[in-house]
Write a protein that holds these residues in place. Structure first.
Motif, PDB file in Angstrom:
ATOM      1  N   LYS A  23       0.824  -1.369  -0.071  1.00  0.00           N
ATOM      2  CA  LYS A  23      -0.187   0.095  -0.213  1.00  0.00           C
ATOM      3  C   LYS A  23       0.906   1.070   0.004  1.00  0.00           C
ATOM      4  CE  LYS A  23      -4.363  -1.560   1.992  1.00  0.00           C
ATOM      5  NZ  LYS A  23      -5.113  -1.354   3.064  1.00  0.00           N
ATOM      6  N   ILE A  24       0.611   2.101  -0.946  1.00  0.00           N
ATOM      7  CA  ILE A  24       1.346   3.328  -0.899  1.00  0.00           C
ATOM      8  C   ILE A  24       0.374   4.433  -0.940  1.00  0.00           C
ATOM      9  CG2 ILE A  24       2.889   4.894  -2.345  1.00  0.00           C
ATOM     10  CD1 ILE A  24       3.951   2.427  -3.720  1.00  0.00           C
ATOM     11  N   THR A  25       0.441   5.397   0.070  1.00  0.00           N
ATOM     12  CA  THR A  25      -0.542   6.449   0.349  1.00  0.00           C
ATOM     13  C   THR A  25       0.200   8.060  -0.476  1.00  0.00           C
ATOM     14  OG1 THR A  25      -1.001   5.721   2.532  1.00  0.00           O
ATOM     15  CG2 THR A  25      -1.694   8.067   1.955  1.00  0.00           C
ATOM     16  N   GLN A  26      -0.819   8.234  -1.441  1.00  0.00           N
ATOM     17  CA  GLN A  26      -0.193   9.707  -1.925  1.00  0.00           C
ATOM     18  C   GLN A  26      -0.948  10.814  -1.666  1.00  0.00           C
ATOM     19  OE1 GLN A  26      -0.770   9.090  -6.239  1.00  0.00           O
ATOM     20  NE2 GLN A  26       1.249   8.160  -6.498  1.00  0.00           N
ATOM     21  N   GLY A  41      10.793  -8.640  -6.676  1.00  0.00           N
ATOM     22  CA  GLY A  41      11.580  -9.696  -6.103  1.00  0.00           C
ATOM     23  C   GLY A  41      12.485  -9.020  -5.145  1.00  0.00           C
ATOM     24  N   THR A  42      13.196  -7.964  -5.671  1.00  0.00           N
ATOM     25  CA  THR A  42      14.334  -7.594  -4.855  1.00  0.00           C
ATOM     26  C   THR A  42      14.262  -6.092  -5.396  1.00  0.00           C
ATOM     27  OG1 THR A  42      15.774  -9.388  -5.373  1.00  0.00           O
ATOM     28  CG2 THR A  42      16.950  -7.447  -4.711  1.00  0.00           C
ATOM     29  N   TRP A  43      14.361  -5.228  -4.109  1.00  0.00           N
ATOM     30  CA  TRP A  43      14.109  -3.668  -4.198  1.00  0.00           C
ATOM     31  C   TRP A  43      14.783  -2.755  -3.119  1.00  0.00           C
ATOM     32  CZ3 TRP A  43      11.127  -7.264  -1.896  1.00  0.00           C
ATOM     33  CH2 TRP A  43      10.371  -7.031  -0.399  1.00  0.00           C
ATOM     34  N   HIS A  44      14.789  -1.914  -3.091  1.00  0.00           N
ATOM     35  CA  HIS A  44      15.416  -0.771  -2.001  1.00  0.00           C
ATOM     36  C   HIS A  44      14.282   0.022  -1.468  1.00  0.00           C
ATOM     37  CE1 HIS A  44      17.749   2.527  -0.402  1.00  0.00           C
ATOM     38  NE2 HIS A  44      18.771   1.480  -0.355  1.00  0.00           N
ATOM     39  N   ASP A  45      14.477   0.169  -0.353  1.00  0.00           N
ATOM     40  CA  ASP A  45      13.365   0.901   0.499  1.00  0.00           C
ATOM     41  C   ASP A  45      13.114   2.260  -0.131  1.00  0.00           C
ATOM     42  OD1 ASP A  45      13.263  -1.199   2.329  1.00  0.00           O
ATOM     43  OD2 ASP A  45      14.771  -0.306   3.884  1.00  0.00           O
ATOM     44  N   ASP A  47      12.579   2.836  -2.898  1.00  0.00           N
ATOM     45  CA  ASP A  47      11.295   2.898  -3.945  1.00  0.00           C
ATOM     46  C   ASP A  47      10.873   1.336  -4.253  1.00  0.00           C
ATOM     47  OD1 ASP A  47       9.554   2.746  -6.049  1.00  0.00           O
ATOM     48  OD2 ASP A  47      10.884   3.552  -7.455  1.00  0.00           O
ATOM     49  N   PRO A  48       9.771   0.875  -3.179  1.00  0.00           N
ATOM     50  CA  PRO A  48       9.618  -0.568  -3.240  1.00  0.00           C
ATOM     51  C   PRO A  48       8.907  -1.013  -4.389  1.00  0.00           C
ATOM     52  CG  PRO A  48       8.866   0.621  -1.228  1.00  0.00           C
ATOM     53  CD  PRO A  48       9.461   1.742  -2.186  1.00  0.00           C
ATOM     54  N   THR A  49       8.588  -0.330  -5.236  1.00  0.00           N
ATOM     55  CA  THR A  49       7.834  -0.630  -6.460  1.00  0.00           C
ATOM     56  C   THR A  49       8.869  -1.203  -7.563  1.00  0.00           C
ATOM     57  OG1 THR A  49       7.488   1.354  -7.401  1.00  0.00           O
ATOM     58  CG2 THR A  49       5.737   0.498  -5.724  1.00  0.00           C
ATOM     59  N   ALA A  50      10.130  -0.705  -7.375  1.00  0.00           N
ATOM     60  CA  ALA A  50      11.232  -0.525  -8.575  1.00  0.00           C
ATOM     61  C   ALA A  50      11.880  -1.838  -8.107  1.00  0.00           C
ATOM     62  CB  ALA A  50      11.961   0.532  -8.676  1.00  0.00           C
ATOM     63  N   GLN A  51      12.340  -2.743  -9.235  1.00  0.00           N
ATOM     64  CA  GLN A  51      13.137  -4.004  -9.377  1.00  0.00           C
ATOM     65  C   GLN A  51      14.632  -3.305  -9.443  1.00  0.00           C
ATOM     66  OE1 GLN A  51      12.547  -7.177  -9.045  1.00  0.00           O
ATOM     67  NE2 GLN A  51      14.561  -7.781  -9.141  1.00  0.00           N
ATOM     68  N   VAL A  52      15.538  -3.888  -8.503  1.00  0.00           N
ATOM     69  CA  VAL A  52      16.793  -3.429  -8.608  1.00  0.00           C
ATOM     70  C   VAL A  52      17.742  -4.544  -8.969  1.00  0.00           C
ATOM     71  CG1 VAL A  52      16.723  -1.708  -6.598  1.00  0.00           C
ATOM     72  CG2 VAL A  52      17.423  -4.173  -6.067  1.00  0.00           C
ATOM     73  N   ASP A  53      18.764  -4.391  -9.692  1.00  0.00           N
ATOM     74  CA  ASP A  53      19.735  -5.426 -10.091  1.00  0.00           C
ATOM     75  C   ASP A  53      20.365  -6.289  -8.818  1.00  0.00           C
ATOM     76  OD1 ASP A  53      21.122  -6.296 -12.743  1.00  0.00           O
ATOM     77  OD2 ASP A  53      22.725  -6.245 -10.994  1.00  0.00           O
ATOM     78  N   TRP A  54      20.157  -7.678  -9.091  1.00  0.00           N
ATOM     79  CA  TRP A  54      20.527  -8.562  -8.052  1.00  0.00           C
ATOM     80  C   TRP A  54      21.899  -8.320  -7.735  1.00  0.00           C
ATOM     81  CZ3 TRP A  54      18.436 -11.505  -4.645  1.00  0.00           C
ATOM     82  CH2 TRP A  54      19.251 -12.493  -3.949  1.00  0.00           C
TER      83      TRP A  54
END
Length: 222
Positions: A23-26, A41-45, A47-54
Motif C-alpha cells: 500500500k502506498i499513500t499519496q 522480487g528485490t528492491w530498495h526501501d 522505491d519498493p515498487t522498482a526492481q533493482v539489479d541482483w
C-alpha cells in the motif's frame, strides 16, 4: 552450495516468492488516496515498487556484512543467527529480497570469507550459526580448510569454535586469558539431549555369572 560458508546446501536454481502488494499513500488529508503496487522480487526501501539489479543488492550486503560480524565479535562468546544477519543486512542497506535466504546467503558470506583470508583477518563467518543446531552449517569453510574438506561435522564445529575464539581475541576487549574454544550453548544443549545415558549395569551371580532376577537371588546357586 558446497564449500561456501553460507551454512546450507543450496539448490541449483533460485526461487522467488510470488509478488506481494504494497500500500502506498499519496497526498494528505481528504485528498490522500491509497494505491496498490506489486513489490518486485528485490528492491530498495527508497522505491519498493522498482526492481533493482541482483548484483547491486548482493554487493551492498557483502559490504555491510563484515562490520556487522566485527560488532558481534566485540562481545565475548557472541554469535549471530542467519535470520538475524539477514534482517540486519536488509535494515542497514535498505536492499531487500523475497528470495529465500538459503538461495543467496552463500553469495554474501563467500566473498566475506575470501576477503578475511586475503587480508589475514580472523574467519568472521564462524560467528554465523544455525537457529536449529547452534552450530555452523555444512557449507562452512575457514582459512585452513578453504574447500570445506572436514572429515566430519564434529571436526567442522570444533574448527569453528577455535575460529570464534580467534575473532574474540581480535575484536573483543574482555577475553579471559585462559579462554578456550567453546561450542554455543544451543549446540551443547542439543548434543546433551542426543546422548543417551549408559544403561545401569545388571547384577550377576558371583558364582556362575548369571544375570540375577529382580529378587537378587540366583535361581541356580541359591
Amino acid at each position: 552450495e558446497a564449500g561456501q560458508p553460507g551454512g546450507t546446501t543450496l539448490p541449483s536454481a533460485r526461487r522467488t516468492l510470488p509478488h506481494s502488494e504494497t500500500k502506498i499513500t499519496q497526498g494528505s488529508g481528504r485528498s490522500s488516496r491509497c494505491i496498490r503496487a506489486k513489490t518486485p522480487g528485490t528492491w530498495h526501501d527508497s522505491d519498493p515498487t522498482a526492481q533493482v539489479d541482483w548484483s547491486v543488492a548482493v554487493a551492498a550486503w557483502v559490504e555491510a556484512t563484515e562490520p556487522i560480524l566485527e560488532r558481534v565479535a566485540a562481545t565475548y562468546n557472541g554469535t549471530i543467527r542467519y535470520e538475524q544477519l539477514r534482517d540486519q543486512l536488509f535494515d542497514e542497506t535498505g536492499y531487500r529480497t523475497r528470495s529465500l535466504m538459503t538461495n543467496w546467503i552463500s553469495q554474501v558470506l563467500g566473498p566475506v570469507q575470501n576477503a578475511t583470508r586475503a587480508e589475514a583477518k580472523p574467519p568472521l563467518t564462524s560467528l554465523v550459526v544455525l537457529t536449529g543446531t547452534g552450530g555452523v552449517g555444512p557449507g562452512y569453510i575457514n582459512h585452513e580448510h578453504p574447500a570445506g574438506d572436514f572429515t566430519s561435522d564434529d571436526e567442522r564445529q570444533r574448527a569453528a569454535a577455535v575460529d570464534r575464539l580467534t575473532c574474540y581475541r581480535t575484536y573483543c576487549e574482555h577475553v579471559p586469558e585462559d579462554a578456550a574454544p567453546q561450542m554455543t550453548p544451543v549446540y551443547v544443549a542439543k548434543q546433551t539431549r542426543r546422548q543417551k545415558p549408559d544403561p545401569r549395569p545388571r547384577r550377576t551371580c558371583p558364582m556362575c555369572n548369571t544375570v540375577l532376577p529382580a529378587s537378587g537371588r540366583c535361581d541356580y546357586c541359591d
